[in-house]
Design a protein around this motif. Structure first.
Motif, PDB file in Angstrom:
ATOM      1  N   ARG A  84      41.092  36.324  26.380  1.00  0.00           N
ATOM      2  CA  ARG A  84      39.974  36.064  27.303  1.00  0.00           C
ATOM      3  C   ARG A  84      40.193  34.801  28.111  1.00  0.00           C
ATOM      4  O   ARG A  84      39.578  34.609  29.139  1.00  0.00           O
ATOM      5  CB  ARG A  84      38.677  35.953  26.506  1.00  0.00           C
ATOM      6  CG  ARG A  84      38.242  37.243  25.852  1.00  0.00           C
ATOM      7  CD  ARG A  84      36.916  37.089  25.132  1.00  0.00           C
ATOM      8  NE  ARG A  84      36.898  36.011  24.164  1.00  0.00           N
ATOM      9  CZ  ARG A  84      37.321  36.100  22.906  1.00  0.00           C
ATOM     10  NH1 ARG A  84      37.821  37.230  22.477  1.00  0.00           N
ATOM     11  NH2 ARG A  84      37.260  35.077  22.088  1.00  0.00           N
ATOM     12  N   GLY A  85      41.046  33.897  27.633  1.00  0.00           N
ATOM     13  CA  GLY A  85      41.257  32.623  28.301  1.00  0.00           C
ATOM     14  C   GLY A  85      40.429  31.539  27.639  1.00  0.00           C
ATOM     15  O   GLY A  85      39.383  31.812  27.052  1.00  0.00           O
ATOM     16  N   HIS A  86      40.926  30.327  27.717  1.00  0.00           N
ATOM     17  CA  HIS A  86      40.240  29.184  27.120  1.00  0.00           C
ATOM     18  C   HIS A  86      39.594  28.337  28.206  1.00  0.00           C
ATOM     19  O   HIS A  86      40.231  28.049  29.216  1.00  0.00           O
ATOM     20  CB  HIS A  86      41.237  28.298  26.363  1.00  0.00           C
ATOM     21  CG  HIS A  86      41.968  29.018  25.281  1.00  0.00           C
ATOM     22  ND1 HIS A  86      43.322  29.231  25.334  1.00  0.00           N
ATOM     23  CD2 HIS A  86      41.529  29.564  24.133  1.00  0.00           C
ATOM     24  CE1 HIS A  86      43.693  29.879  24.241  1.00  0.00           C
ATOM     25  NE2 HIS A  86      42.623  30.099  23.503  1.00  0.00           N
ATOM     26  N   PRO A  87      38.347  27.911  28.007  1.00  0.00           N
ATOM     27  CA  PRO A  87      37.720  27.022  28.982  1.00  0.00           C
ATOM     28  C   PRO A  87      38.495  25.709  29.075  1.00  0.00           C
ATOM     29  O   PRO A  87      38.860  25.131  28.059  1.00  0.00           O
ATOM     30  CB  PRO A  87      36.315  26.773  28.425  1.00  0.00           C
ATOM     31  CG  PRO A  87      36.132  27.740  27.304  1.00  0.00           C
ATOM     32  CD  PRO A  87      37.475  28.226  26.890  1.00  0.00           C
ATOM     33  N   GLY A  88      38.793  25.287  30.264  1.00  0.00           N
ATOM     34  CA  GLY A  88      39.481  24.019  30.480  1.00  0.00           C
ATOM     35  C   GLY A  88      40.977  24.077  30.259  1.00  0.00           C
ATOM     36  O   GLY A  88      41.640  23.050  30.267  1.00  0.00           O
ATOM     37  N   CYS A  89      41.560  25.255  30.054  1.00  0.00           N
ATOM     38  CA  CYS A  89      42.992  25.388  29.778  1.00  0.00           C
ATOM     39  C   CYS A  89      43.747  25.683  31.075  1.00  0.00           C
ATOM     40  O   CYS A  89      43.527  26.711  31.723  1.00  0.00           O
ATOM     41  CB  CYS A  89      43.236  26.498  28.761  1.00  0.00           C
ATOM     42  SG  CYS A  89      44.977  26.798  28.413  1.00  0.00           S
ATOM     43  N   VAL A  90      44.631  24.788  31.442  1.00  0.00           N
ATOM     44  CA  VAL A  90      45.405  24.952  32.673  1.00  0.00           C
ATOM     45  C   VAL A  90      46.314  26.176  32.574  1.00  0.00           C
ATOM     46  O   VAL A  90      46.459  26.941  33.525  1.00  0.00           O
ATOM     47  CB  VAL A  90      46.232  23.676  32.967  1.00  0.00           C
ATOM     48  CG1 VAL A  90      47.134  23.879  34.164  1.00  0.00           C
ATOM     49  CG2 VAL A  90      45.304  22.503  33.201  1.00  0.00           C
ATOM     50  N   GLY A  91      46.934  26.370  31.423  1.00  0.00           N
ATOM     51  CA  GLY A  91      47.820  27.521  31.228  1.00  0.00           C
ATOM     52  C   GLY A  91      47.101  28.838  31.413  1.00  0.00           C
ATOM     53  O   GLY A  91      47.637  29.769  32.021  1.00  0.00           O
ATOM     54  N   CYS A  92      45.896  28.938  30.894  1.00  0.00           N
ATOM     55  CA  CYS A  92      45.112  30.166  31.059  1.00  0.00           C
ATOM     56  C   CYS A  92      44.700  30.358  32.513  1.00  0.00           C
ATOM     57  O   CYS A  92      44.715  31.474  33.035  1.00  0.00           O
ATOM     58  CB  CYS A  92      43.890  30.141  30.146  1.00  0.00           C
ATOM     59  SG  CYS A  92      44.289  30.300  28.395  1.00  0.00           S
ATOM     60  N   ARG A  93      44.343  29.277  33.182  1.00  0.00           N
ATOM     61  CA  ARG A  93      43.988  29.383  34.609  1.00  0.00           C
ATOM     62  C   ARG A  93      45.175  29.844  35.435  1.00  0.00           C
ATOM     63  O   ARG A  93      45.034  30.680  36.328  1.00  0.00           O
ATOM     64  CB  ARG A  93      43.495  28.046  35.144  1.00  0.00           C
ATOM     65  CG  ARG A  93      42.085  27.771  34.812  1.00  0.00           C
ATOM     66  CD  ARG A  93      41.574  26.606  35.599  1.00  0.00           C
ATOM     67  NE  ARG A  93      40.309  26.176  35.063  1.00  0.00           N
ATOM     68  CZ  ARG A  93      39.766  25.021  35.304  1.00  0.00           C
ATOM     69  NH1 ARG A  93      40.373  24.155  36.080  1.00  0.00           N
ATOM     70  NH2 ARG A  93      38.616  24.705  34.772  1.00  0.00           N
ATOM     71  N   LEU A  94      46.364  29.298  35.151  1.00  0.00           N
ATOM     72  CA  LEU A  94      47.554  29.701  35.901  1.00  0.00           C
ATOM     73  C   LEU A  94      47.884  31.172  35.684  1.00  0.00           C
ATOM     74  O   LEU A  94      48.442  31.824  36.557  1.00  0.00           O
ATOM     75  CB  LEU A  94      48.746  28.832  35.500  1.00  0.00           C
ATOM     76  CG  LEU A  94      48.708  27.389  35.986  1.00  0.00           C
ATOM     77  CD1 LEU A  94      49.869  26.590  35.397  1.00  0.00           C
ATOM     78  CD2 LEU A  94      48.755  27.330  37.504  1.00  0.00           C
ATOM     79  N   ALA A  95      47.544  31.707  34.514  1.00  0.00           N
ATOM     80  CA  ALA A  95      47.789  33.114  34.206  1.00  0.00           C
ATOM     81  C   ALA A  95      46.671  34.016  34.722  1.00  0.00           C
ATOM     82  O   ALA A  95      46.745  35.230  34.585  1.00  0.00           O
ATOM     83  CB  ALA A  95      47.942  33.291  32.700  1.00  0.00           C
ATOM     84  N   GLY A  96      45.635  33.426  35.310  1.00  0.00           N
ATOM     85  CA  GLY A  96      44.519  34.206  35.822  1.00  0.00           C
ATOM     86  C   GLY A  96      43.501  34.580  34.764  1.00  0.00           C
ATOM     87  O   GLY A  96      42.638  35.414  35.007  1.00  0.00           O
ATOM     88  N   ARG A  97      43.605  33.969  33.591  1.00  0.00           N
ATOM     89  CA  ARG A  97      42.642  34.235  32.521  1.00  0.00           C
ATOM     90  C   ARG A  97      41.560  33.172  32.570  1.00  0.00           C
ATOM     91  O   ARG A  97      41.801  32.018  32.264  1.00  0.00           O
ATOM     92  CB  ARG A  97      43.323  34.186  31.165  1.00  0.00           C
ATOM     93  CG  ARG A  97      44.334  35.275  30.984  1.00  0.00           C
ATOM     94  CD  ARG A  97      44.946  35.211  29.617  1.00  0.00           C
ATOM     95  NE  ARG A  97      45.968  36.227  29.487  1.00  0.00           N
ATOM     96  CZ  ARG A  97      46.686  36.392  28.403  1.00  0.00           C
ATOM     97  NH1 ARG A  97      46.500  35.607  27.363  1.00  0.00           N
ATOM     98  NH2 ARG A  97      47.591  37.328  28.353  1.00  0.00           N
TER      99      ARG A  97
END
Length: 140
Positions: A84-97
């Motif tokens: 689902r993606g982690h709030p505040g996680c740059v890696g998840c944001r870069l992956a579109g999560r």
């Protein structure tokens, strides 16, 4: 012996560090040997370590930012929230999560409203206006 705090050890972290260590070792050998090819190869390996760590994080073998619950401190515990993606996680944001209910970039709205007079309004209180201040355009 049980740990008293979350040390952050994860499969993604240890694997990334191991690959980066190999890369920096190859760079060091290349510098000592005077080989530009070894230096370049070591830098490529070090760059691959970032991608390996990121991929493992997205697969659930990393950890979200912040402190995890005590039950998830073990290195072999997989992170079920990674899909689902982690709030505040740059890696998840870069992956579109991006966690549900949040946009890719979230910027908090202004907390202070101004009316151009130099006095800001915080909710219902007036800052800097004294006890009999008029507030707002056209106030007298």
């Amino acid at each position: 012996m049980a740990h008293l705090h979350d040390e952050g050890h994860t499969v993604a972290g240890w694997t990334g560090v191991a690959v980066a260590t190999v890369g920096t070792t190859v760079v060091g050998v290349g510098v000592c040997a005077g080989s530009g090819l070894l230096v370049a190869g070591g830098l490529v390996i070090a760059g691959v370590s970032v991608l390996v760590t990121w991929g493992l994080h997205l697969a659930g073998w990393g950890k979200p930012p912040g402190v995890r619950p005590r039950a998830e401190w073990g290195m072999r515990v997989r992170d079920t929230g990674a899909r689902r993606g982690h709030p505040g996680c740059v890696g998840c944001r870069l992956a579109g999560r991006v966690p549900a209910g949040r946009g890719a970039l979230s910027v908090p709205g202004p907390t202070v409203a101004g009316d151009g007079t130099g006095m800001e309004v915080h909710g219902t209180s007036v800052v800097g206006g004294g006890s009999r201040a008029d507030v707002g355009p056209g106030a007298s």
